[in-house]
Design a protein around this motif. Structure first.
Motif, PDB file in Angstrom:
ATOM      1  N   UNK A 131      38.473 -53.730  13.909  1.00  0.00           N
ATOM      2  CA  UNK A 131      36.843 -54.421  14.329  1.00  0.00           C
ATOM      3  C   UNK A 131      37.089 -55.092  15.977  1.00  0.00           C
ATOM      4  N   UNK A 132      36.046 -54.756  16.591  1.00  0.00           N
ATOM      5  CA  UNK A 132      35.914 -55.562  17.938  1.00  0.00           C
ATOM      6  C   UNK A 132      35.882 -57.095  17.982  1.00  0.00           C
ATOM      7  N   UNK A 133      36.626 -57.654  18.720  1.00  0.00           N
ATOM      8  CA  UNK A 133      36.533 -59.284  18.493  1.00  0.00           C
ATOM      9  C   UNK A 133      35.644 -59.793  19.715  1.00  0.00           C
ATOM     10  N   UNK A 134      35.336 -58.878  20.532  1.00  0.00           N
ATOM     11  CA  UNK A 134      34.635 -59.509  21.641  1.00  0.00           C
ATOM     12  C   UNK A 134      33.362 -58.846  21.923  1.00  0.00           C
ATOM     13  N   UNK A 135      32.581 -58.760  21.008  1.00  0.00           N
ATOM     14  CA  UNK A 135      31.138 -58.360  20.800  1.00  0.00           C
ATOM     15  C   UNK A 135      30.372 -59.265  21.668  1.00  0.00           C
TER      16      UNK A 135
ATOM     17  N   UNK B 251      40.706 -41.862  23.094  1.00  0.00           N
ATOM     18  CA  UNK B 251      40.454 -40.881  21.668  1.00  0.00           C
ATOM     19  C   UNK B 251      41.645 -39.946  21.881  1.00  0.00           C
ATOM     20  N   UNK B 252      42.322 -40.071  22.793  1.00  0.00           N
ATOM     21  CA  UNK B 252      43.559 -38.836  22.768  1.00  0.00           C
ATOM     22  C   UNK B 252      44.834 -39.488  22.656  1.00  0.00           C
ATOM     23  N   UNK B 253      45.029 -40.879  22.556  1.00  0.00           N
ATOM     24  CA  UNK B 253      46.401 -41.323  22.329  1.00  0.00           C
ATOM     25  C   UNK B 253      46.321 -42.639  21.009  1.00  0.00           C
ATOM     26  N   UNK B 254      47.151 -42.869  20.631  1.00  0.00           N
ATOM     27  CA  UNK B 254      47.279 -43.828  19.410  1.00  0.00           C
ATOM     28  C   UNK B 254      47.544 -45.347  19.798  1.00  0.00           C
TER      29      UNK B 254
ATOM     30  N   UNK C 186      30.390 -48.691  23.180  1.00  0.00           N
ATOM     31  CA  UNK C 186      31.688 -48.937  23.773  1.00  0.00           C
ATOM     32  C   UNK C 186      32.738 -48.638  22.475  1.00  0.00           C
ATOM     33  N   UNK C 187      33.819 -48.340  22.900  1.00  0.00           N
ATOM     34  CA  UNK C 187      35.163 -48.051  22.294  1.00  0.00           C
ATOM     35  C   UNK C 187      36.124 -49.242  22.339  1.00  0.00           C
ATOM     36  N   UNK C 188      36.377 -49.710  21.109  1.00  0.00           N
ATOM     37  CA  UNK C 188      37.425 -50.757  21.030  1.00  0.00           C
ATOM     38  C   UNK C 188      38.584 -50.390  20.325  1.00  0.00           C
ATOM     39  N   UNK C 189      40.051 -50.776  21.085  1.00  0.00           N
ATOM     40  CA  UNK C 189      41.197 -50.571  20.334  1.00  0.00           C
ATOM     41  C   UNK C 189      41.666 -51.894  20.443  1.00  0.00           C
ATOM     42  N   UNK C 190      41.883 -52.464  19.062  1.00  0.00           N
ATOM     43  CA  UNK C 190      42.671 -53.787  18.757  1.00  0.00           C
ATOM     44  C   UNK C 190      44.020 -53.509  18.748  1.00  0.00           C
ATOM     45  N   UNK C 191      44.916 -53.819  19.942  1.00  0.00           N
ATOM     46  CA  UNK C 191      46.010 -53.405  20.246  1.00  0.00           C
ATOM     47  C   UNK C 191      47.101 -54.464  19.624  1.00  0.00           C
ATOM     48  N   UNK C 192      46.773 -55.668  19.791  1.00  0.00           N
ATOM     49  CA  UNK C 192      47.456 -56.920  19.223  1.00  0.00           C
ATOM     50  C   UNK C 192      46.316 -57.947  18.744  1.00  0.00           C
ATOM     51  N   UNK C 193      46.987 -58.735  17.881  1.00  0.00           N
ATOM     52  CA  UNK C 193      46.215 -59.771  17.253  1.00  0.00           C
ATOM     53  C   UNK C 193      45.539 -60.549  18.629  1.00  0.00           C
ATOM     54  N   UNK C 194      44.302 -60.725  18.847  1.00  0.00           N
ATOM     55  CA  UNK C 194      43.738 -61.181  19.943  1.00  0.00           C
ATOM     56  C   UNK C 194      43.449 -60.430  21.271  1.00  0.00           C
TER      57      UNK C 194
ATOM     58  N   UNK D  59      31.210 -45.950  14.016  1.00  0.00           N
ATOM     59  CA  UNK D  59      32.557 -44.984  13.606  1.00  0.00           C
ATOM     60  C   UNK D  59      33.500 -45.780  13.287  1.00  0.00           C
ATOM     61  N   UNK D  60      34.662 -45.784  12.328  1.00  0.00           N
ATOM     62  CA  UNK D  60      35.748 -46.540  12.244  1.00  0.00           C
ATOM     63  C   UNK D  60      36.931 -45.837  12.071  1.00  0.00           C
ATOM     64  N   UNK D  61      37.834 -45.673  13.092  1.00  0.00           N
ATOM     65  CA  UNK D  61      39.017 -44.733  12.992  1.00  0.00           C
ATOM     66  C   UNK D  61      40.101 -45.599  12.618  1.00  0.00           C
ATOM     67  N   UNK D  62      41.117 -44.937  12.457  1.00  0.00           N
ATOM     68  CA  UNK D  62      42.307 -45.999  11.990  1.00  0.00           C
ATOM     69  C   UNK D  62      42.755 -46.860  13.482  1.00  0.00           C
ATOM     70  N   UNK D  63      42.536 -46.315  14.401  1.00  0.00           N
ATOM     71  CA  UNK D  63      43.299 -46.936  15.902  1.00  0.00           C
ATOM     72  C   UNK D  63      42.014 -47.677  16.559  1.00  0.00           C
ATOM     73  N   UNK D  64      40.659 -47.418  16.403  1.00  0.00           N
ATOM     74  CA  UNK D  64      39.763 -47.702  17.189  1.00  0.00           C
ATOM     75  C   UNK D  64      38.487 -47.794  16.399  1.00  0.00           C
ATOM     76  N   UNK D  65      37.215 -48.628  17.014  1.00  0.00           N
ATOM     77  CA  UNK D  65      36.042 -48.730  16.617  1.00  0.00           C
ATOM     78  C   UNK D  65      34.889 -48.144  17.384  1.00  0.00           C
ATOM     79  N   UNK D  66      33.977 -47.608  17.040  1.00  0.00           N
ATOM     80  CA  UNK D  66      32.973 -46.975  17.910  1.00  0.00           C
ATOM     81  C   UNK D  66      31.632 -47.653  17.568  1.00  0.00           C
TER      82      UNK D  66
END
Length: 321
Positions: A1-5, A172-175, A33-41, A15-22
């Motif tokens: 989930x996006x932490x900076x809405x 959308x092309x990389x994990x 927007x599309x958000x990738x949560x890559x680390x906590x915070x 849309x909720x995918x394994x690696x990102x949210x739309x």
């Protein structure tokens, strides 16, 4: 989930995918927007908008650092002292919790960008230790760039440009693991920046910005009239140098270039109406001489209006079906 809405009431998770949210923008216009949560915070956010709406943050962004690259368009940011500045196409902007805009707007409607957003309160001690193994210290970054007092902007850093382009192309092309690597690489590079590597920023008063926008809107509504842009500015109490400078900041072109491009874009739509002659279209756009209109159109699109109309008719672009 996006932490900076930023604007929670205007967005919906679609849309909720394994690696990102739309997230989809629900108000006037289009985008999201599309958000990738890559680390906590820490997250990477891809923005794509087509709207002129003004966005108001729903809450202060405490301990937030945002590193953004404007790929297309521009964003207008109003700050607490009622001054306004712009992140232009090709710019890199870095702002911290001490200098977060009160509102955002896209004066060209179009805005495509990617941001690395760090919420320091949500970064674990383990993550901070991990980043320090790469000489990444968020407090030192804030200090070196003066983020408590200003907005860092640059556009000449080739390494940053290359990194952001790689990140943008990977959407959308990389994990998530790929974006983790790129996020750390980006922060590592940011660590070596200082206030001296940024460019001088220009801030304008809100009332000046609003005057220029009203002049622009008036001229857009009067395309069929021959109006002096310069006299229009003077009549509204704005010096020509100031008017041209502010106009270019808002819309990305000088007034003359902007209105010529705008007229030619309108002309492409009018050419789809076969009942309108070239002379009629020229008059609607403020040209008393159709040859001058044709010359301006050819300079913009590489062909005369009559050839543009013929080509697009033959290709079916003007079909109503």
């Amino acid at each position: 989930m996006c932490t900076n809405q930023w604007f929670e009431e205007n967005f919906k998770l679609i849309e909720q995918e394994k690696d990102y949210s739309v997230y989809e923008y629900l108000s006037e216009g289009e985008g999201g927007f599309i958000s990738y949560s890559i680390f906590d915070g820490i997250e990477i956010v891809f923005m794509d908008f087509n709207t002129k709406n003004i966005f108001m943050p729903i809450a202060p962004h405490e301990d937030i650092i945002e590193i953004s690259w404007c790929k297309k368009g521009r964003v207008e940011c109003e700050f607490q002292n009622r001054t306004i500045a712009y992140l232009q196409e090709g710019d890199f902007g870095i702002n911290g919790s001490g200098y977060i805009p009160l509102s955002y707007q896209f004066p060209l409607k179009i805005y495509e960008a990617v941001s690395l957003v760090i919420n320091q309160k949500k970064c674990s001690d383990e993550l901070k230790k991990f980043m320090k193994t790469f000489s990444i210290d968020m407090e030192m970054i804030c200090y070196n760039l003066g983020l408590e007092k200003t907005w860092y902007i640059s556009r000449d850093d080739k390494k940053l440009k290359h990194l952001f382009e790689e990140i943008y192309e990977a959407k959308r092309n990389e994990n998530k693991e790929y974006f983790k690597i790129k996020g750390i690489e980006l922060l590592y590079h940011i660590h070596f920046l200082s206030q001296s590597t940024g460019r001088k920023k220009t801030y304008y008063k809100k009332d000046q910005i609003n005057k220029v926008k009203k002049i622009r809107d008036y001229l857009i509504d009067s395309l069929d009239k021959k109006i002096s842009i310069e006299q229009c500015a003077l009549d509204r109490g704005i010096g020509l140098t100031t008017f041209r400078s502010i106009f270019s900041q808002i819309y990305g072109d000088t007034p003359t270039v902007y209105f010529t491009k705008y007229k030619m874009a309108v002309a492409t739509k009018l050419l789809s109406d076969k009942s309108l002659s070239i002379m009629n279209i020229a008059l609607q756009l403020g040209y008393s001489n159709p040859s001058k209109f044709s010359a301006a159109f050819k300079k913009q699109y590489g062909m005369l209006p009559k050839d543009y109309r013929k080509k697009n008719n033959e290709m079916g672009y003007f079909s109503k079906e």
